[in-house]
Scaffold this active site. Structure first.
Site, PDB file in Angstrom:
ATOM      1  N   HIS A 272       0.978  -1.142  -0.055  1.00  0.00           N
ATOM      2  CA  HIS A 272      -0.119   0.124  -0.029  1.00  0.00           C
ATOM      3  C   HIS A 272       1.060   1.294   0.131  1.00  0.00           C
ATOM      4  O   HIS A 272       0.603   2.094  -0.787  1.00  0.00           O
ATOM      5  CB  HIS A 272      -0.937   0.043   1.418  1.00  0.00           C
ATOM      6  CG  HIS A 272      -1.733   0.975   1.264  1.00  0.00           C
ATOM      7  ND1 HIS A 272      -3.053   1.113   0.993  1.00  0.00           N
ATOM      8  CD2 HIS A 272      -1.656   2.281   1.954  1.00  0.00           C
ATOM      9  CE1 HIS A 272      -3.812   2.270   1.099  1.00  0.00           C
ATOM     10  NE2 HIS A 272      -2.712   2.962   1.643  1.00  0.00           N
ATOM     11  N   GLU A 273       1.730   1.268   0.999  1.00  0.00           N
ATOM     12  CA  GLU A 273       2.787   2.589   1.143  1.00  0.00           C
ATOM     13  C   GLU A 273       3.549   2.900  -0.043  1.00  0.00           C
ATOM     14  O   GLU A 273       3.794   3.769  -0.564  1.00  0.00           O
ATOM     15  CB  GLU A 273       3.318   2.688   2.386  1.00  0.00           C
ATOM     16  CG  GLU A 273       2.546   2.520   3.617  1.00  0.00           C
ATOM     17  CD  GLU A 273       1.445   3.601   3.687  1.00  0.00           C
ATOM     18  OE1 GLU A 273       1.563   4.615   3.053  1.00  0.00           O
ATOM     19  OE2 GLU A 273       0.480   3.454   4.346  1.00  0.00           O
ATOM     20  N   HIS A 276       1.522   4.378  -2.951  1.00  0.00           N
ATOM     21  CA  HIS A 276       1.771   5.987  -2.664  1.00  0.00           C
ATOM     22  C   HIS A 276       3.268   6.665  -2.958  1.00  0.00           C
ATOM     23  O   HIS A 276       3.310   7.359  -3.698  1.00  0.00           O
ATOM     24  CB  HIS A 276       1.702   6.348  -1.135  1.00  0.00           C
ATOM     25  CG  HIS A 276       0.376   6.288  -0.788  1.00  0.00           C
ATOM     26  ND1 HIS A 276      -0.607   7.001  -0.696  1.00  0.00           N
ATOM     27  CD2 HIS A 276      -0.218   5.891   0.508  1.00  0.00           C
ATOM     28  CE1 HIS A 276      -1.744   7.080  -0.353  1.00  0.00           C
ATOM     29  NE2 HIS A 276      -1.681   5.974   0.593  1.00  0.00           N
ATOM     30  N   GLU A 305      -4.783   7.946  -3.045  1.00  0.00           N
ATOM     31  CA  GLU A 305      -5.228   6.531  -2.557  1.00  0.00           C
ATOM     32  C   GLU A 305      -5.560   5.500  -3.490  1.00  0.00           C
ATOM     33  O   GLU A 305      -5.329   4.187  -3.270  1.00  0.00           O
ATOM     34  CB  GLU A 305      -6.438   6.649  -1.598  1.00  0.00           C
ATOM     35  CG  GLU A 305      -6.142   7.397  -0.158  1.00  0.00           C
ATOM     36  CD  GLU A 305      -5.169   6.789   0.787  1.00  0.00           C
ATOM     37  OE1 GLU A 305      -5.141   5.221   0.453  1.00  0.00           O
ATOM     38  OE2 GLU A 305      -4.486   7.508   1.294  1.00  0.00           O
TER      39      GLU A 305
END
Length: 512
Positions: A272-273, A276, A305
Site C-alpha cells: 500500500h505505502e 503511494h 489513495e
C-alpha cells in the site's frame, strides 16, 4: 514552467525556498513518527510551530504577493506559446492558495502546529492505555481550532461551503458533501448485503499462521525490490501508523508496522505505502513547468489513495500474485500452512468485517470510511460532544459492520488522523477505491480487455502496469481535480459501479 521572464524567475526562486522549508517540516514529522522519543514531543511541537509560522509568513508576505502579481502581468503580456497553459494554471493555483493563506491569523497557524504535536503524543498514550478520556481534551481543542480555521478561510471559498467542505479542500479540491453522499450511498446500501452473503457462506478451514517478524521483514523487502525500490532514493522505517512521506524531489520514505496476530498485515501495508511512493516518484517534477510549481503536486488524496489501493488490493491481493508469491512464503516458513496458492489467496482476502480500518478487506473498508465521514460531520457541524464519540463510534460500527469494539483502542482511537486535525481526509480513502476500480477498467481496456491485469501479473509484468499509470495518470499532477482526472482517463464520470462490479466478481471467484 519557463522562467525566462524576470518576474517568473524570481517567483520560481521564492517558491524553491518555500519548498525547502516545507521539506524540513516534513523531515521533522517523519522523525517524530519513527524514532523520536516520546519526551521530545513538546520541543518538537515548538519546532514545527516555528516552521509553520515561517511558512505561513512567506506565503502571505507582501513581496510574495507582489511577485505573483508581476508574474501574472508578465504571463498575460507574453504572446501565446508552448507551455503557456501550464504557466496560467500554475499562477491560478498559486493565486488561489495565496488568497486562502491571507485569511489565516498567524497565531492560529502556530496554535494548530502545537496542537498537532501535542495531540499526536496524547493519542499514542491514550491508545496504548485504551482510554479515550486521555485524548479527549486534545481532540476538543483541535476541533475548536479547525472550526476557527474554517471560519477564517470561508472568505476565500465558494459561497455556501460548509466548515467540513472548507477543511477538505486541501485533500479533495472542489469536493462537496452532496457529491460524496451520492457516491457513498451505493456503498452503504450494497456492501452490507455483500457482507451478509459472505457471512452466510461456509469459509475454508485453515490453521492459525504465525510468521516471525524477521521473516515478515524479509518478505516486505523482497516485495519492494521486485517493484522497483531504489535505496538511493527510498527508505523504509517503522511507525505506529503506516504512511508515505516525500522529503524532497529524490527522497521518498515509507513506514510500516508488524501487527501481532496479523501475519500478512506488514506485507500488505508495504504494498500500500509503496503504491503511494510510486505515485510520488511518478509525478511530473523533472520539468521546469512542475517543480517547485503546483502542477508537480498530487491531483488529490483520492487519486493518491487510488494508487496505493491499486498496488495493495488489485495486485498484492490478486489471484495471480498469490500464485507467484505463495512459494516464497512457504519457503521462508519452511512449510505451507495454506495448502497451496488458492488457500494463500484466500488468506490475503479474508473478506470478513473487522474492527481495524487499516487491516480491513476491500469489502468492509468502504463502511469504515462511511462511519468516519458521518462522525466527522457530527463533530464539526452537528455539535456532537467529544465525550460522546466512543459510544457513537461503537453504535455506528455495530450498525454498519455488525461488530462492537471491545475498547477505545480498537474503536475511536485506532486512527491517527484526528489527533493531527485532518478532518476531511477520510473520504479520500473510499474515493481511492472507486477511482482505482474505474482506472483499472480503463487500463484493462488498453492492455487487452477483462483479465489483462491478472494476466500481466501472472507473467511478472507489473512493470507494464506501472508504465501505463506513468503515462496516463501520474503526469497529470494538478492540471485537474480528482473527478476530472477520472473522466479524462476513463471517459466516464466517477461512480461506485466499477468498484461494486469488481467486488462481486472477486467474491464469486473466491467462493468458487
Amino acid at each position: 514552467m519557463s522562467a525566462t521572464g524576470t518576474a517568473l524567475a524570481q517567483l520560481r526562486a521564492y517558491l524553491h525556498e518555500t519548498r525547502l522549508l516545507g521539506s524540513i517540516s516534513s523531515a521533522l514529522y517523519y522523525d517524530q513518527n519513527t524514532v523520536m522519543p516520546a519526551a521530545g514531543a513538546a520541543w518538537r511541537g515548538e519546532q514545527l510551530a516555528l516552521l509553520a509560522t515561517e511558512l505561513h509568513r512567506r506565503q502571505v508576505a507582501a513581496p510574495y504577493g507582489d511577485l505573483l502579481q508581476a508574474a501574472e502581468a508578465e504571463a498575460e503580456a507574453t504572446p501565446p506559446e508552448a507551455g503557456q497553459a501550464a504557466v496560467s494554471r500554475n499562477l491560478e493555483l498559486l493565486r488561489q492558495d495565496l488568497e486562502r493563506q491571507r485569511c489565516l491569523d498567524p497565531a492560529l497557524v502556530a496554535a494548530l502546529a502545537k496542537a498537532r504535536s501535542r495531540g499526536y503524543a496524547l493519542w499514542q498514550e491514550a491508545r496504548a492505555k485504551q482510554t479515550f478520556a486521555l485524548f479527549a481534551p486534545a481532540l476538543e481543542e483541535m476541533i475548536g481550532l479547525r472550526r476557527h480555521q474554517a471560519g477564517q478561510l470561508a472568505a476565500a471559498e465558494a459561497a455556501g461551503s460548509s466548515p467540513w467542505e472548507i477543511l477538505a479542500q486541501p485533500f479533495e479540491p472542489d469536493v462537496r458533501q452532496a457529491r460524496l453522499q451520492e457516491l457513498f450511498l451505493p456503498l452503504r446500501e450494497q456492501l452490507p448485503r455483500l457482507l451478509e452473503a459472505v457471512r452466510s457462506a461456509p469459509g475454508p478451514a485453515s490453521e492459525a499462521v504465525d510468521i516471525p517478524e524477521p521473516v515478515q521483514d524479509n518478505l516486505c523487502e523482497a516485495l519492494l525490490q521486485s517493484w522497483g525500490y531504489d535505496p538511493r532514493h527510498c527508505q523504509r522505517s517503522r511507525s505506529p501508523h503506516p504512511f508515505s512521506c516525500t522529503l524532497g524531489p529524490a527522497d521518498f520514505r515509507i513506514t510500516t508496522r508488524v501487527v501481532p496476530g496479523q501475519p500478512l498485515s506488514a506485507f500488505l501495508a508495504t504494498a500500500h505505502e509503496w503504491g503511494h511512493s510510486l505515485y510520488e516518484q511518478g509525478l511530473p517534477r523533472g520539468d521546469d513547468h512542475y517543480f517547485p510549481w503546483p502542477l508537480g503536486e498530487a491531483t488529490s488524496m483520492g487519486v493518491h489513495e487510488s494508487q496505493s489501493l491499486f498496488w495493495e488490493c488489485r495486485i498484492a491481493r490478486g489471484e495471480s500474485f498469490a500464485s507467484r508469491w505463495q512459494p516464497r512464503f512457504t519457503a521462508a516458513l519452511g512449510r505451507d500452512p495454506w495448502g497451496g496458492s488458492r488457500g494463500f489467496w484466500r488468506a490475503l482476502n479474508p473478506m470478513q468485517p473487522g474492527m481495524i480500518r487499516v487491516e480491513a478487506d476491500e469489502l468492509s473498508y468502504g463502511l469504515h470510511i462511511v462511519l468516519r465521514f458521518e462522525l466527522e460531520l457530527a463533530l464539526l457541524e452537528e455539535d456532537m460532544p467529544v465525550a460522546e464519540l466512543p459510544s457513537a463510534w461503537n453504535r455506528r460500527h455495530q450498525d454498519l459492520l455488525g461488530l462492537t469494539p471491545a475498547n477505545d483502542a480498537e474503536g475511536c482511537l485506532q486512527d491517527v488522523h484526528w489527533s493531527e486535525g485532518l478532518f476531511g481526509y477520510f473520504p479520500s480513502y473510499a474515493l481511492g477505491h472507486l477511482i482505482s476500480a474505474q482506472l483499472a477498467e480503463a487500463m484493462e481496456c488498453d492492455l487487452g480487455g477483462p483479465g489483462a491485469i491478472e494476466d500481466h501479473v501472472a507473467r511478472g509484468e507489473e512493470g507494464e502496469l506501472r508504465q501505463w499509470l506513468g503515462q496516463k495518470v501520474w503526469p497529470l499532477g494538478r492540471q485537474l481535480n480528482g473527478e476530472q482526472l477520472v473522466q479524462r482517463v476513463s471517459g466516464r464520470p466517477l461512480s461506485a459501479g466499477p468498484f461494486l462490479r469488481y467486488l462481486e466478481q472477486k467474491l464469486e471467484r473466491l467462493s468458487g
